[in-house]
Enzyme design. Structure first.
Site, short mmCIF file in Angstrom:
data_model
loop_
_atom_site.label_atom_id
_atom_site.label_comp_id
_atom_site.label_asym_id
_atom_site.label_seq_id
_atom_site.Cartn_x
_atom_site.Cartn_y
_atom_site.Cartn_z
N LYS A 1 -12.77 -26.08 14.01
CA LYS A 1 -13.73 -24.99 14.19
C LYS A 1 -15.06 -25.37 13.52
O LYS A 1 -15.14 -25.41 12.28
CB LYS A 1 -13.18 -23.69 13.61
N LYS B 1 -0.22 -13.34 17.80
CA LYS B 1 -0.35 -13.09 16.38
C LYS B 1 0.94 -12.46 15.83
O LYS B 1 1.32 -11.36 16.24
CB LYS B 1 -1.54 -12.17 16.10
N GLU C 1 1.40 -21.70 14.05
CA GLU C 1 0.12 -21.99 13.41
C GLU C 1 0.01 -21.33 12.04
O GLU C 1 0.31 -20.15 11.88
CB GLU C 1 -1.02 -21.49 14.32
N ASP D 1 -4.85 -24.48 10.34
CA ASP D 1 -6.16 -23.90 10.64
C ASP D 1 -6.89 -23.53 9.36
O ASP D 1 -7.68 -24.30 8.81
CB ASP D 1 -5.98 -22.69 11.56
N ASP E 1 0.79 -17.59 15.96
CA ASP E 1 -0.20 -17.73 14.89
C ASP E 1 0.10 -16.73 13.78
O ASP E 1 -0.01 -15.52 13.97
CB ASP E 1 -1.60 -17.50 15.46
#
Length: 369
Positions: free
Chosen positions: A265, A165, A218, A241, A194
């Site tokens: 997801k 992250k 991401e 995402d 991400d």
């Protein structure tokens, strides 16, 4: 076969330790999960789970799932749960939008279909075998040294794929994080950086054109258009995402050349039925995909692993398992678990996970007979 009863349970699931993402802008300590049991007139029951990652990550929150199911339940009683597309059309008519509300209902219907046909979900979704799926670690935001320590700890537990992250307000620190982690990865390991939509487009272009690392990045920015702008100006492969909520969003991402891969997801897009549609589209256009859920216990994780295992290996990356971040386990010993960096879906009929009687506490709502 007809749906006769829908029972709702609410479970608070504390994290083992606070979790930060988006450069520390978002912090989480507890998840609010909704478990759904659907009973039928033929004695077959199915289970589903909906668990947003807090209420600041996406436009979703735990109480909203339960309120939405209360709205949907009258239209679902009497429907055949095996008619998955029809059930989804009924839900979309009764409650436009709110996909996260519908996901646990759809999951429970898949569980019933699998049990009724005596087949595991991975096979119903097109898989040849219960394929082992790489498990993706999730590395909380910190200093480069702290994040490398977390990666080393994950590697000791068998993880070879990591999600680190980044995305803070300090551009120099983000550059340091990316370079240090990319260079310091154990041999043979892979990482995705991400950003969780934290960067403005100019910052994303500046950071990614300043680093030598060419690992996946991401969701660098908030919107699809912003991410497409960045994708055209950097050399890193882009994974999308949070900006993808519907099949139409995924279609637009492909049309704009905004990414080389996506996160699929089920809870975010409305359930396994719509997630499978998106997965199949991704295969057709050559995307690589992480198939995992937004949050939840091993029940929700296992549903996503069934879909991941049925995805062609060339298009399948790794899957994150939320339940390893939880301080509780409502379905102990069941479902897809990390075994030295891989998870395998059950081959029992249906989902292969059934909460034990009383494990979820008292029901908070019951609809139907």
């Amino acid at each position: 076969m007809k749906i006769t009863r829908i029972t709702i349970y609410q479970v608070d699931m504390p994290l083992t330790e606070p979790y930060c993402l988006s450069g520390g802008r978002l912090k989480f300590e507890k998840l609010d999960s909704t478990f759904v049991r659907i009973d039928t007139d033929e004695g077959i029951s199915g289970w589903g789970e909906g668990c947003p990652w807090g209420h600041t990550y996406l436009p979703a929150h735990g109480p909203g799932i339960r309120a939405g199911i209360e709205t949907l339940a009258p239209a679902l009683i009497g429907q055949d749960p095996r008619s998955l597309e029809h059930v989804n059309r009924v839900m979309d008519v009764q409650l436009p939008g709110h996909p996260y509300v519908k996901a646990p209902i759809d999951m429970a219907c898949w569980d019933i279909l699998g049990k009724a046909s005596n087949l595991p979900l991975w096979q119903l979704m097109g898989g040849e075998e219960a394929a082992p799926v790489l498990v993706n670690s999730s590395i909380s935001t910190g200093t480069p040294e702290e994040m490398l320590t977390l990666i080393d700890r994950a590697a000791q537990n068998g993880y070879t794929v990591h999600s680190a992250k980044v995305g803070g307000t300090d551009i120099g620190l983000d550059i340091d994080r990316i370079e240090a982690i990319s260079e310091g990865l154990p041999k043979g390991h892979k990482v995705t950086f991400d950003v969780n939509r934290a960067w403005q487009p100019a910052v994303a272009v500046e950071v990614l054109n300043s680093v030598k690392a060419r690992d996946w990045v991401e969701q660098p920015c908030e919107t699809l258009d912003q991410c497409a702008h960045v994708a055209a100006r950097v050399s890193n492969p882009i994974m999308l995402d949070e900006c993808l909520h519907t099949f139409g969003d995924h279609l637009q991402a492909w049309k704009h050349g905004a990414c080389e891969g996506v996160k699929v997801k089920p809870n975010r897009v409305g359930g396994l039925t719509k997630a499978r549609q998106i997965r199949d589209f991704g295969v057709s256009v050559g995307w690589q995909m992480h198939v995992e859920d937004v949050g939840g216990s091993a029940l929700a994780d296992t549903a996503a692993i069934h879909l991941a295992a049925s995805t062609p290996e060339a298009n399948r990356l790794a899957s994150w398992l939320c339940h390893y971040h939880l301080d509780v386990d409502p379905v102990p010993g069941q479902g897809a678990r990390n075994v030295r960096g891989v998870a395998v879906p059950p081959s029992l009929p249906g989902l292969g996970v059934t909460p034990e009687e009383g494990a979820l506490g008292d029901a908070v709502a019951v609809f139907g007979g």
